[in-house]
Design a protein around this motif. Sequence first.
Motif, PDB file in Angstrom:
ATOM      1  N   ASP A  15       0.790  -1.259  -0.047  1.00 36.29           N
ATOM      2  CA  ASP A  15      -0.142   0.020   0.079  1.00 36.29           C
ATOM      3  C   ASP A  15       0.820   1.116   0.000  1.00 36.29           C
ATOM      4  N   ILE A  16       2.035   1.052   0.572  1.00 34.86           N
ATOM      5  CA  ILE A  16       2.868   2.339   0.951  1.00 34.86           C
ATOM      6  C   ILE A  16       4.480   1.627   0.629  1.00 34.86           C
ATOM      7  N   GLU A  17       5.133   2.666   0.131  1.00 35.29           N
ATOM      8  CA  GLU A  17       6.520   2.453  -0.139  1.00 35.29           C
ATOM      9  C   GLU A  17       7.429   3.468   0.819  1.00 35.29           C
ATOM     10  N   VAL A  18       8.004   3.209   1.780  1.00 35.86           N
ATOM     11  CA  VAL A  18       8.830   4.223   2.307  1.00 35.86           C
ATOM     12  C   VAL A  18      10.557   3.834   2.382  1.00 35.86           C
ATOM     13  N   ASP A  19      11.299   4.586   2.582  1.00 33.33           N
ATOM     14  CA  ASP A  19      12.662   4.219   2.783  1.00 33.33           C
ATOM     15  C   ASP A  19      12.846   3.461   4.158  1.00 33.33           C
ATOM     16  N   VAL A  20      12.379   4.083   5.173  1.00 34.40           N
ATOM     17  CA  VAL A  20      12.544   3.507   6.501  1.00 34.40           C
ATOM     18  C   VAL A  20      11.274   3.423   7.246  1.00 34.40           C
ATOM     19  N   LEU A  21      10.968   1.945   7.556  1.00 32.95           N
ATOM     20  CA  LEU A  21       9.732   1.743   8.496  1.00 32.95           C
ATOM     21  C   LEU A  21      10.131   1.607   9.760  1.00 32.95           C
ATOM     22  N   VAL A  22       9.351   2.280  10.652  1.00 32.33           N
ATOM     23  CA  VAL A  22       9.676   2.157  12.328  1.00 32.33           C
ATOM     24  C   VAL A  22       8.490   1.503  12.940  1.00 32.33           C
ATOM     25  N   VAL A  23       8.835   0.361  13.386  1.00 32.90           N
ATOM     26  CA  VAL A  23       7.950  -0.372  14.176  1.00 32.90           C
ATOM     27  C   VAL A  23       7.978   0.008  15.471  1.00 32.90           C
ATOM     28  N   GLY A  24       6.913   0.535  16.160  1.00 33.40           N
ATOM     29  CA  GLY A  24       6.700   0.895  17.380  1.00 33.40           C
ATOM     30  C   GLY A  24       7.149   2.545  17.766  1.00 33.40           C
ATOM     31  N   GLY A  25       6.080   3.398  18.401  1.00 33.80           N
ATOM     32  CA  GLY A  25       6.065   4.693  18.399  1.00 33.80           C
ATOM     33  C   GLY A  25       6.744   4.961  19.928  1.00 33.80           C
ATOM     34  N   GLY A  26       7.577   4.360  20.443  1.00 35.55           N
ATOM     35  CA  GLY A  26       7.975   4.704  21.825  1.00 35.55           C
ATOM     36  C   GLY A  26       9.271   5.516  21.771  1.00 35.55           C
ATOM     37  N   GLY A  27      10.115   5.776  22.591  1.00 33.53           N
ATOM     38  CA  GLY A  27      11.344   6.724  22.732  1.00 33.53           C
ATOM     39  C   GLY A  27      12.316   6.269  21.475  1.00 33.53           C
ATOM     40  N   CYS A  28      12.844   4.982  21.507  1.00 28.31           N
ATOM     41  CA  CYS A  28      13.501   4.503  20.291  1.00 28.31           C
ATOM     42  C   CYS A  28      12.840   4.888  18.991  1.00 28.31           C
ATOM     43  N   GLY A  29      11.436   4.621  18.751  1.00 30.20           N
ATOM     44  CA  GLY A  29      11.155   4.411  17.504  1.00 30.20           C
ATOM     45  C   GLY A  29      11.182   5.985  16.972  1.00 30.20           C
ATOM     46  N   LEU A  30      10.710   6.807  18.058  1.00 30.02           N
ATOM     47  CA  LEU A  30      10.312   8.325  17.433  1.00 30.02           C
ATOM     48  C   LEU A  30      12.188   8.794  17.121  1.00 30.02           C
ATOM     49  N   VAL A  31      13.018   8.696  18.116  1.00 28.16           N
ATOM     50  CA  VAL A  31      14.235   9.035  17.757  1.00 28.16           C
ATOM     51  C   VAL A  31      14.776   8.515  16.278  1.00 28.16           C
ATOM     52  N   ALA A  32      14.573   7.197  16.227  1.00 28.85           N
ATOM     53  CA  ALA A  32      14.644   6.553  14.985  1.00 28.85           C
ATOM     54  C   ALA A  32      14.187   7.357  13.652  1.00 28.85           C
ATOM     55  N   ALA A  33      13.102   7.465  13.896  1.00 28.28           N
ATOM     56  CA  ALA A  33      12.438   8.288  12.677  1.00 28.28           C
ATOM     57  C   ALA A  33      12.732   9.553  12.441  1.00 28.28           C
ATOM     58  N   ILE A  34      13.123  10.350  13.709  1.00 29.16           N
ATOM     59  CA  ILE A  34      13.494  11.742  13.414  1.00 29.16           C
ATOM     60  C   ILE A  34      14.846  11.713  12.894  1.00 29.16           C
ATOM     61  N   ALA A  35      15.842  10.741  13.457  1.00 27.05           N
ATOM     62  CA  ALA A  35      17.099  10.602  12.756  1.00 27.05           C
ATOM     63  C   ALA A  35      17.069  10.366  11.173  1.00 27.05           C
ATOM     64  N   ALA A  36      16.237   9.173  10.937  1.00 22.58           N
ATOM     65  CA  ALA A  36      16.138   9.060   9.272  1.00 22.58           C
ATOM     66  C   ALA A  36      15.419  10.082   8.782  1.00 22.58           C
ATOM     67  N   ASP A  37      14.568  10.798   9.096  1.00 26.21           N
ATOM     68  CA  ASP A  37      13.942  12.111   8.389  1.00 26.21           C
ATOM     69  C   ASP A  37      15.234  13.103   8.282  1.00 26.21           C
ATOM     70  N   ARG A  51      -2.529   5.275  21.434  1.00 26.52           N
ATOM     71  CA  ARG A  51      -1.591   6.537  21.447  1.00 26.52           C
ATOM     72  C   ARG A  51      -0.424   6.213  21.973  1.00 26.52           C
ATOM     73  N   LEU A  52       0.558   6.876  21.727  1.00 26.13           N
ATOM     74  CA  LEU A  52       2.071   6.820  22.020  1.00 26.13           C
ATOM     75  C   LEU A  52       2.196   6.613  23.538  1.00 26.13           C
ATOM     76  N   ALA A  53       2.398   5.606  24.083  1.00 26.41           N
ATOM     77  CA  ALA A  53       2.331   5.471  25.615  1.00 26.41           C
ATOM     78  C   ALA A  53       2.938   4.278  25.964  1.00 26.41           C
ATOM     79  N   GLY A  54       4.056   3.994  25.512  1.00 25.21           N
ATOM     80  CA  GLY A  54       5.218   2.941  25.760  1.00 25.21           C
ATOM     81  C   GLY A  54       5.804   2.964  27.083  1.00 25.21           C
ATOM     82  N   ASN A  55       6.856   2.201  27.365  1.00 22.14           N
ATOM     83  CA  ASN A  55       7.665   2.527  28.385  1.00 22.14           C
ATOM     84  C   ASN A  55       8.188   3.870  28.519  1.00 22.14           C
ATOM     85  N   THR A  56       8.696   4.498  27.509  1.00 16.53           N
ATOM     86  CA  THR A  56       9.390   5.658  27.725  1.00 16.53           C
ATOM     87  C   THR A  56       8.470   6.989  28.203  1.00 16.53           C
ATOM     88  N   ALA A  57       7.215   6.840  27.929  1.00 14.71           N
ATOM     89  CA  ALA A  57       6.305   7.808  28.495  1.00 14.71           C
ATOM     90  C   ALA A  57       6.140   7.390  30.083  1.00 14.71           C
TER      91      ALA A  57
END
Length: 481
Positions: A15-37, A51-57
């Motif tokens: 459905d979608i093609e991206v360069d980098v797919l991040v699985v999990g929107g916690g601290g690791c995932g958001l930092v990885a996404a921001i760094a890749a962007d 909602r984004l409410a993993g262990n990091t929160a």
Amino acid sequence: MTVTLTTAATPETPDIEVDVLVVGGGGCGLVAAIAADAAGASVAVLEKQSRLAGNTALSSGSIPGAGTRLQAAAGVTDGPDVFRDDLMRVSGPHDADHLTERLAGLSAELVEWLIDEAHVGLTLVAGYKHVGHSVTRLHAPLSRTGADLMADLEAEAERRGIPVAPGQPVVELTVADGRVTGAIARDPDGRESRIGAKAVILATNGFGGARDLVAELCPGAQAATYAGATGSTGEALRWGRALGARTGNLGAYQGHAGLAARSGVLVTWTVVERGGFVVDASGQRIGDETLGYSAFAGVELAATGPLFMVYDARIEADVAAGQPEFAEIARMGDAVAGTTAGELAQAIGVPGDALAATIDAAADAAGQADAFGRTAWGLGALQAPYRATRITPALFHTQGGLAVDRDARVIGADGAPIPGLYAGGGAATGISGRDGGNGYVSGNGLLSALGLGLIAGRSAVADAAVPDGEPNLKVQQGVTT
Ligand SMILES: Cc1cc2nc3c(=O)[nH]c(=O)nc-3n(C[C@H](O)[C@H](O)[C@H](O)COP(=O)(O)OP(=O)(O)OC[C@H]3O[C@@H](n4cnc5c(N)ncnc54)[C@H](O)[C@@H]3O)c2cc1C
């Protein structure tokens, strides 16, 4: 940017093609996404929860950085070698010594990148020591809450227009010719979407919420109350194992010895730093509490019957002033008061003579090693009026996971990276020893999450050879905002 995925026209067409797919929107995932962007890639984040409410929160947002400008401004001398030595002294040798070295080396850059590039508000945490650190090294939001750390990371992802899809768990990775090519996500109505990616970063945290995996891999923590996020159910480990990935340090975990049994509010270990101690139903202590909140959870798990943190009104006021959430303990009725040792003993149901003797013995020991080897007594002997809170040991998160190299690439059975697959945070091998809660140093969780997130985001883009400055592919189809 919150997005909803739509269903594939054909089962094999992404459905979608991206360069980098991040699985999990916690601290690791958001930092990885921001760094890749930031490195010029198109990125999308899939999150299981609504909602984004993993262990990091849930965390207190404390991130170690050795050699930061904030430390320099506060007159703290520090550096990667000192930090690595601190970490290794506590953890002992383990399956990911290379990550200890790498993350200790990255930590100052990580903290400054978070402030400068991800616009996260961080200050140096002063005023109390931290388990395992020889100098003041933890940086945290002013509120000392991971919720604020997450709010800043979410705001940055939003500012960059990174699509984040909550309520859409990844249920499967797609693989072609030994290369991970993307993932399949399921929306709340049960419809599945296929996302193609040059690189997939697993940022799904560990398996603390999966009783089967805890029983198999962390049996020592089985009896602990799980106090982490419900989303940590070990998918990364299950997928990685199915792909033949190597794993490491699977028995290690972060425990906490001070969960208030009634309310679930944390009795911060600063109470111990100030002179508090733990007694069992006999009114006697069970070990050296200054081992730290994680290591002492193991001591408590080996004990039987109810346990109580004993402290006094001075400590209560002192700690609550610096850590307002601790004031909740008193407010919620978790702090039992006694004007004498006998009165306190009666209130918590332990023998009065024994508790009085324990308080006296601690007073005698102040300034020297006691029978358990404890030498640090904070404010000195406890003084009436006394306080006690019934506590229970908790499991915060597991520290073992998929083996990754210095660039956060997941390692396969043959020792080579599995093409297209990266992991960080609780999904990857941690740096807290091989087994149990003894090897955990304050901040290890977020260092692994945010540090490996930064590394994974950058190396996923470098490996996918996304040319710098080229227009982002961004999400091309199948997405509604
Ligand atoms: C009470 C508490 C206090 C703590 N305090 C600290 C501290 O001060 N400092 C520190 O260093 N560490 C602390 N920790 C540990 C720290 O919170 C974790 O190590 C860290 O947050 C892990 O980050 P992560 O990004 O790997 O996981 P998370 O932040 O949990 O993010 C993982 C995300 O992945 C999602 N997910 C899972 N499976 C899927 C799937 N199949 N598809 C899509 N999404 C999925 C989850 O829902 C979650 O949102 C604390 C932990 C607790 C519980």
